[in-house]
Design an enzyme around this catalytic site. Structure first.
Site, PDB file in Angstrom:
ATOM      1  N   ARG A  44      41.625  36.955  38.375  1.00  0.00           N
ATOM      2  CA  ARG A  44      41.762  37.985  37.341  1.00  0.00           C
ATOM      3  C   ARG A  44      40.582  37.866  36.374  1.00  0.00           C
ATOM      4  O   ARG A  44      39.822  36.915  36.440  1.00  0.00           O
ATOM      5  CB  ARG A  44      43.099  37.855  36.605  1.00  0.00           C
ATOM      6  CG  ARG A  44      43.351  36.416  36.218  1.00  0.00           C
ATOM      7  CD  ARG A  44      43.953  36.210  34.893  1.00  0.00           C
ATOM      8  NE  ARG A  44      43.203  36.772  33.810  1.00  0.00           N
ATOM      9  CZ  ARG A  44      42.155  36.180  33.219  1.00  0.00           C
ATOM     10  NH1 ARG A  44      41.682  35.017  33.643  1.00  0.00           N
ATOM     11  NH2 ARG A  44      41.543  36.757  32.196  1.00  0.00           N
ATOM     12  N   GLY A  45      40.501  38.844  35.467  1.00  0.00           N
ATOM     13  CA  GLY A  45      39.361  38.897  34.556  1.00  0.00           C
ATOM     14  C   GLY A  45      38.319  39.823  35.181  1.00  0.00           C
ATOM     15  O   GLY A  45      38.078  39.752  36.398  1.00  0.00           O
ATOM     16  N   GLN A 194      47.822  34.680  29.500  1.00  0.00           N
ATOM     17  CA  GLN A 194      46.485  34.187  29.858  1.00  0.00           C
ATOM     18  C   GLN A 194      45.902  33.275  28.769  1.00  0.00           C
ATOM     19  O   GLN A 194      45.123  32.375  29.056  1.00  0.00           O
ATOM     20  CB  GLN A 194      45.521  35.361  30.097  1.00  0.00           C
ATOM     21  CG  GLN A 194      45.795  36.159  31.358  1.00  0.00           C
ATOM     22  CD  GLN A 194      46.707  37.337  31.111  1.00  0.00           C
ATOM     23  OE1 GLN A 194      47.557  37.299  30.228  1.00  0.00           O
ATOM     24  NE2 GLN A 194      46.546  38.391  31.880  1.00  0.00           N
ATOM     25  N   ASP A 235      37.070  44.920  29.543  1.00  0.00           N
ATOM     26  CA  ASP A 235      37.282  45.365  30.932  1.00  0.00           C
ATOM     27  C   ASP A 235      36.480  46.615  31.243  1.00  0.00           C
ATOM     28  O   ASP A 235      36.158  46.884  32.400  1.00  0.00           O
ATOM     29  CB  ASP A 235      38.762  45.605  31.193  1.00  0.00           C
ATOM     30  CG  ASP A 235      39.488  44.278  31.266  1.00  0.00           C
ATOM     31  OD1 ASP A 235      39.892  43.767  30.208  1.00  0.00           O
ATOM     32  OD2 ASP A 235      39.584  43.717  32.377  1.00  0.00           O
ATOM     33  N   ASN A 245      40.371  46.429  26.716  1.00  0.00           N
ATOM     34  CA  ASN A 245      40.573  44.989  26.943  1.00  0.00           C
ATOM     35  C   ASN A 245      42.073  44.725  26.934  1.00  0.00           C
ATOM     36  O   ASN A 245      42.886  45.642  26.734  1.00  0.00           O
ATOM     37  CB  ASN A 245      39.835  44.173  25.873  1.00  0.00           C
ATOM     38  CG  ASN A 245      39.778  42.688  26.228  1.00  0.00           C
ATOM     39  OD1 ASN A 245      39.388  42.327  27.348  1.00  0.00           O
ATOM     40  ND2 ASN A 245      40.179  41.823  25.326  1.00  0.00           N
ATOM     41  N   LYS A 246      42.431  43.481  27.161  1.00  0.00           N
ATOM     42  CA  LYS A 246      43.843  43.096  27.281  1.00  0.00           C
ATOM     43  C   LYS A 246      44.699  43.672  26.163  1.00  0.00           C
ATOM     44  O   LYS A 246      44.301  43.687  25.003  1.00  0.00           O
ATOM     45  CB  LYS A 246      43.921  41.554  27.293  1.00  0.00           C
ATOM     46  CG  LYS A 246      45.292  40.949  27.414  1.00  0.00           C
ATOM     47  CD  LYS A 246      46.097  41.484  28.585  1.00  0.00           C
ATOM     48  CE  LYS A 246      45.390  41.363  29.911  1.00  0.00           C
ATOM     49  NZ  LYS A 246      46.033  42.147  30.986  1.00  0.00           N
TER      50      LYS A 246
HETATM   51  O1  MRU Z   1      44.740  41.355  33.254  1.00  0.00           O
HETATM   52  P1  MRU Z   1      43.590  40.407  33.191  1.00  0.00           P
HETATM   53  O2  MRU Z   1      43.982  38.988  32.979  1.00  0.00           O
HETATM   54  O3  MRU Z   1      42.644  40.590  34.359  1.00  0.00           O
HETATM   55  O4  MRU Z   1      42.807  40.881  31.886  1.00  0.00           O
HETATM   56  C1  MRU Z   1      41.633  40.205  31.508  1.00  0.00           C
HETATM   57  C2  MRU Z   1      41.052  40.649  30.222  1.00  0.00           C
HETATM   58  O5  MRU Z   1      41.534  41.559  29.588  1.00  0.00           O
HETATM   59  C3  MRU Z   1      39.774  39.994  29.809  1.00  0.00           C
HETATM   60  O6  MRU Z   1      39.681  39.926  28.424  1.00  0.00           O
HETATM   61  C4  MRU Z   1      38.592  40.818  30.341  1.00  0.00           C
HETATM   62  O7  MRU Z   1      38.734  41.051  31.714  1.00  0.00           O
HETATM   63  C5  MRU Z   1      37.287  40.173  30.088  1.00  0.00           C
HETATM   64  S1  MRU Z   1      37.032  38.752  31.121  1.00  0.00           S
HETATM   65  C6  MRU Z   1      35.473  38.173  30.887  1.00  0.00           C
END
Ligand code: MRU
Length: 347
Positions: A44-45, A194, A235, A245-246
């Site tokens: 993920r990320g 996370q 993202d 973003n998250k």
């Molecule tokens: O749902 P996830 O865990 O994939 O979400 C991740 C995020 O929102 C991170 O902040 C984003 O991807 C940046 S990672 C360098």
């Protein structure tokens, strides 16, 4: 920590659903396994899912080398589409697949063995470049720390979310190395935690002082002047600087503004989506209601309750003090700065 490895034709991923209690690696030998790992968030990320998908395409390209030229190209397109359908919000996924598909299309006249070999090389380069990009983001970002700072971060934009080192956590790592981090506050990041599971784990492993809070404590900390700056990853970034973003990032940005605390976003250029004008066009992933009604598999809500589970939100550009990239630090007005960045890249 490098969570993605390509070894002897297998994609090795640290299983992020098991952390922090178990450090287990999964080995993907087919693109289907890679797609399943992205969907299940074992990887993920934003940058990490782009890299995983790139190697997924390589695995698919190796599997179908027996097909004749045109059929081979068609199959690659289908595989890329399947990998692209795993998660909708992070643009790095589409960026990585499009980059590799351009390589395949440019080589359309050549034999599938050569194409598969070239795709493998392109994915390996992408992995190495991502690590270098994160270090560069860290080097720029630490300039924003003027004294040992108390930093708040959300979700995990660390080594685990990238090829290694991280974007927002990369900046924190670099600043810590320069003696400029006093304390990191990590929001736990419900529903999938996370922050609690991954960010806290990464920072503890490097002896970077980290204090875990639940998401609803952030406003209190900001109001109490316990935080000098907020830094998060992204993202997807629209042409006007709006950032996906998250989920929970938007609330932090508004609270940071209200309390006079700078709010920074750290992201590679592959996170900019020049095709879209504003954050309103960014698709927001909605995930399984059980992520909200359960914590680590344990039910916490009455059966049958209605649930809304958006995985990301949009922070309007007006709340963002700066965006840190591998090319330098962007300040408002973002529309103009991002247009200039795009023009410079195309030259
Ligand atoms: O749902 P996830 O865990 O994939 O979400 C991740 C995020 O929102 C991170 O902040 C984003 O991807 C940046 S990672 C360098």
């Amino acid at each position: 920590m490098q969570p993605i490895k390509w070894e002897k034709g297998r994609l090795l991923l640290i299983d992020q659903t098991r952390l922090p209690h178990r450090e287990e690696w999964i080995a993907c030998t087919s693109y289907r396994e890679v797609a399943a790992a992205i969907k299940a968030m074992q990887v993920r990320g934003a940058p990490a899912i782009g890299l995983a998908a790139a190697f997924g395409l390589v695995l698919g390209a190796r599997e179908y080398v027996h097909l004749p030229g045109q059929d081979y190209q068609k199959r690659l397109q289908e595989i890329a589409a399947e990998l692209a359908a795993t998660r909708p919000t992070a643009v790095n996924l589409f960026w990585a697949l499009e980059k590799l598909m351009r390589v395949a299309e440019e080589m359309a006249e050549q034999d599938p063995f050569s194409i598969a070999g070239k795709l493998e090389k392109a994915a390996e380069d992408m992995l190495a470049e991502d690590l270098a990009i994160n270090r560069q983001i860290g080097a720029y970002g630490r300039q924003l720390f003027h004294f040992p700072a108390r930093v708040l971060t959300h979700c995990n934009a660390g080594a685990l979310a990238t090829a290694g080192y991280g974007t927002a956590l990369g900046v924190i790592r670099a600043a810590h190395g320069a003696g400029k981090v006093k304390q990191v506050y990590a929001c736990e990041t419900r529903p999938l935690l996370q922050g609690a599971r991954l960010t806290a784990w990464e920072l503890l492993a490097e002896n970077i002082p980290v204090t875990l809070i639940t998401d609803n404590m952030a406003g209190y900390l900001l109001q109490q002047k316990m935080v000098d700056l907020v830094i998060v990853g992204a993202d997807r970034i629209a042409r006007n600087g709006d950032v996906a973003n998250k989920i929970g990032t938007y609330s932090l940005a508004v609270l940071a503004r209200e309390n006079g605390v700078p709010f920074y976003v750290a992201a590679p250029l592959s996170t900019f989506d020049y095709r879209i004008a504003t954050g309103r066009e960014i698709p927001i992933e909605e995930r399984d209601p059980r992520e909200v009604t359960c914590i680590m598999g344990q039910s916490i809500a009455p059966a049958g309750v209605a649930v809304f589970n958006p995985a990301f939100d949009i922070t309007p550009a007006q709340y963002i003090s700066a965006i840190i990239t591998e090319d330098g630090i962007l300040r408002p007005p973002y529309r103009e700065r991002i247009a200039a960045l795009k023009a410079q890249r195309e030259r």
